[in-house]
Write an enzyme that holds these catalytic residues in place. Structure first.
Site, PDB file in Angstrom:
ATOM      1  N   ALA A  55       1.210   5.939   3.827  1.00  0.00           N
ATOM      2  CA  ALA A  55       0.888   5.485   5.188  1.00  0.00           C
ATOM      3  C   ALA A  55       0.250   6.606   5.988  1.00  0.00           C
ATOM      4  O   ALA A  55       0.487   6.756   7.184  1.00  0.00           O
ATOM      5  CB  ALA A  55       2.156   4.972   5.877  1.00  0.00           C
ATOM      6  N   GLY A  56      -0.577   7.407   5.308  1.00  0.00           N
ATOM      7  CA  GLY A  56      -1.317   8.467   5.993  1.00  0.00           C
ATOM      8  C   GLY A  56      -2.542   7.899   6.689  1.00  0.00           C
ATOM      9  O   GLY A  56      -2.683   6.684   6.853  1.00  0.00           O
ATOM     10  N   ASN A  57      -3.453   8.783   7.082  1.00  0.00           N
ATOM     11  CA  ASN A  57      -4.612   8.355   7.875  1.00  0.00           C
ATOM     12  C   ASN A  57      -5.540   7.416   7.112  1.00  0.00           C
ATOM     13  O   ASN A  57      -6.032   6.437   7.670  1.00  0.00           O
ATOM     14  CB  ASN A  57      -5.391   9.584   8.363  1.00  0.00           C
ATOM     15  CG  ASN A  57      -4.540  10.460   9.253  1.00  0.00           C
ATOM     16  OD1 ASN A  57      -3.685   9.962   9.978  1.00  0.00           O
ATOM     17  ND2 ASN A  57      -4.749  11.763   9.200  1.00  0.00           N
TER      18      ASN A  57
ATOM     19  N   LYS B 145     -20.975   9.481  -4.944  1.00  0.00           N
ATOM     20  CA  LYS B 145     -20.143   9.777  -3.781  1.00  0.00           C
ATOM     21  C   LYS B 145     -19.471  11.142  -3.926  1.00  0.00           C
ATOM     22  O   LYS B 145     -19.542  11.996  -3.045  1.00  0.00           O
ATOM     23  CB  LYS B 145     -19.112   8.663  -3.607  1.00  0.00           C
ATOM     24  CG  LYS B 145     -18.302   8.789  -2.332  1.00  0.00           C
ATOM     25  CD  LYS B 145     -16.976   9.479  -2.558  1.00  0.00           C
ATOM     26  CE  LYS B 145     -16.313   9.799  -1.237  1.00  0.00           C
ATOM     27  NZ  LYS B 145     -14.958  10.320  -1.405  1.00  0.00           N
TER      28      LYS B 145
ATOM     29  N   HIS C  38       0.844  -1.204   0.000  1.00  0.00           N
ATOM     30  CA  HIS C  38       0.000   0.000   0.000  1.00  0.00           C
ATOM     31  C   HIS C  38       0.877   1.251   0.000  1.00  0.00           C
ATOM     32  O   HIS C  38       1.694   1.445   0.897  1.00  0.00           O
ATOM     33  CB  HIS C  38      -0.944   0.037   1.204  1.00  0.00           C
ATOM     34  CG  HIS C  38      -1.802   1.265   1.195  1.00  0.00           C
ATOM     35  ND1 HIS C  38      -2.929   1.369   0.406  1.00  0.00           N
ATOM     36  CD2 HIS C  38      -1.653   2.471   1.801  1.00  0.00           C
ATOM     37  CE1 HIS C  38      -3.446   2.587   0.550  1.00  0.00           C
ATOM     38  NE2 HIS C  38      -2.688   3.271   1.387  1.00  0.00           N
TER      39      HIS C  38
END
Length: 397
Positions: free
Chosen positions: A14-16, A220, A11
């Protein structure tokens, strides 16, 4: 055809959203998660701390989940290790922001080039707030500067590219939270299944697999993102501190509802979604963004106004379609005006860039450069008028 075991996912970011949303579901689905990240401090924290918490908040209380079985690689300084991981990963995901996708492409391309075609193709899914983000990433990956054209003949044996729509509000975090992430309980993660053809879709909890993603993405983007940003930009101009505070103001709440009534008109007619179903969806969204537990600052939600005012984004995208169809889009244009007024906001580079563009360029140039609108489009003159008004107000100050 079944997928490989044990399962591994790479992935990017690596933020929120990466830690709290995507990696959380990958972990719960039995994947080892390898975070690819450019921030040294974050990489070090992830490799030092073997677990972190995901805290879900809502009116009905708080739940905590513990995330383990992950590693982190600095994608800038340790590219070779990352290429090896991608070459054997089952899933490659990202949550880095649409403008950063082009920078991920070279290393992903190298990983896929090194991949054995005997393996099940890697599922590549971009988890971004943008229409067709995985397609965009795939174009960068397959471009001649990143991939030898000869490899493209059987590239579907190396990777399957699937677009997705993600929906979860992740507010600014407590500065002392470390790796822990606080977010709302509600989520939606919809991914198109058609690209997988004869391959089994990856076994990932939380994903809703659909044949046609477009209605989900537009619903969305033009409801959650339009509503959230409208509340933030009005809130900022009226000196509210959080989105919750902004929505306690009846005038702002009405502006949000008016904008979402216009996007609902577009969505129901274009995608055949039932009007009552869309009304319930809108009501749910307004309740979600009014969540006092999220403590979501208007500056955070409003950041990156240049992107949010662009052609396929939350204001100009639906307004342009409505205008071409002869439908009302005045509330969306009012919200776009508030976005144009989001200038020189501390901590947001795009707001300073917007101020510079507004100061230096003619209104027509601003509309073409920022909004991507052409003079032939029906919306064009209306947005030119907005820019003229905002520029005139700035000159008076």
């Amino acid at each position: 055809m079944e997928r490989n075991t044990p399962k591994k996912a790479v992935h990017f970011g690596a933020g929120n959203i990466g830690r709290g949303f995507v990696a959380c579901f990958l972990h719960e689905s039995g994947y080892e998660v390898i975070f690819a990240e450019v921030n040294d401090a974050t990489v070090s924290k992830l490799n030092t701390h073997k677990s972190y918490k995901v805290i879900e908040v809502g009116a009905e209380g708080t739940t905590e989940k513990t995330i383990t079985n992950y590693r982190a690689i600095n994608s800038r300084s340790n590219e070779a290790a990352l290429v090896e991981e991608i070459a054997t990963a089952d899933v490659v995901t990202c949550s880095v922001g649409p403008n950063i996708l082009k920078f991920l492409a070279p290393v992903i391309a190298k990983g896929l080039a090194a991949r054995s075609t005997d393996l099940t193709p890697a599922a590549v899914i971009a988890c971004e707030n943008a229409i067709g983000a995985t397609d965009t990433l795939a174009e960068f990956i397959k471009s001649p500067e990143n991939t030898n054209p000869a490899l493209l003949e059987d590239y579907d044996k190396r990777a399957t590219f699937a677009n997705s729509a993600i929906d979860r509000i992740v507010p600014a975090q407590d500065p002392d939270a470390g790796l822990d992430v606080k977010l709302e309980k509600f989520y939606e993660w919809v991914v198109e299944k058609t690209p997988f053809k004869e391959w089994a879709v990856p076994d990932i909890k939380g994903i809703k697999w659909v044949d046609n993603l477009q209605p989900f993405i537009e619903r969305k983007l033009y409801t959650v993102n339009t509503g959230h940003a409208t509340a933030a930009y009005y809130g900022y101009t009226r000196r509210k501190s959080t989105v919750y505070d902004a929505l306690q103001d009846k005038d702002i709440r009405d502006e949000v509802k008016n904008a979402l009534k216009e996007t609902a008109d577009l969505i129901t007619e274009k995608h055949g979604i039932d009007e009552e179903e869309q009304k319930q969806y809108v009501d749910k969204i307004v309740r979600r963004i009014s969540n006092p537990h999220l403590e979501d600052a208007v500056e955070r939600v409003g950041r990156a106004p240049l992107r949010k005012l662009s052609r396929k984004e939350r204001f100009i995208g639906p307004a342009a379609e409505l205008a071409e169809n002869g439908k009302d889009c005045s509330a969306l244009l009012d919200a776009a005006e508030m976005a144009f007024r989001f200038q020189n906001v501390e901590g947001d580079d795009e707001s300073f860039e917007l101020a510079k563009i507004m100061e230096e360029k003619k209104p027509e140039e601003v509309v073409q450069e920022v909004c991507g609108l052409q003079p032939s489009e029906k919306l064009y003159p209306q947005v030119v008028d907005i820019v003229k008004r905002v520029q005139a107000d700035s000159n008076e100050e």
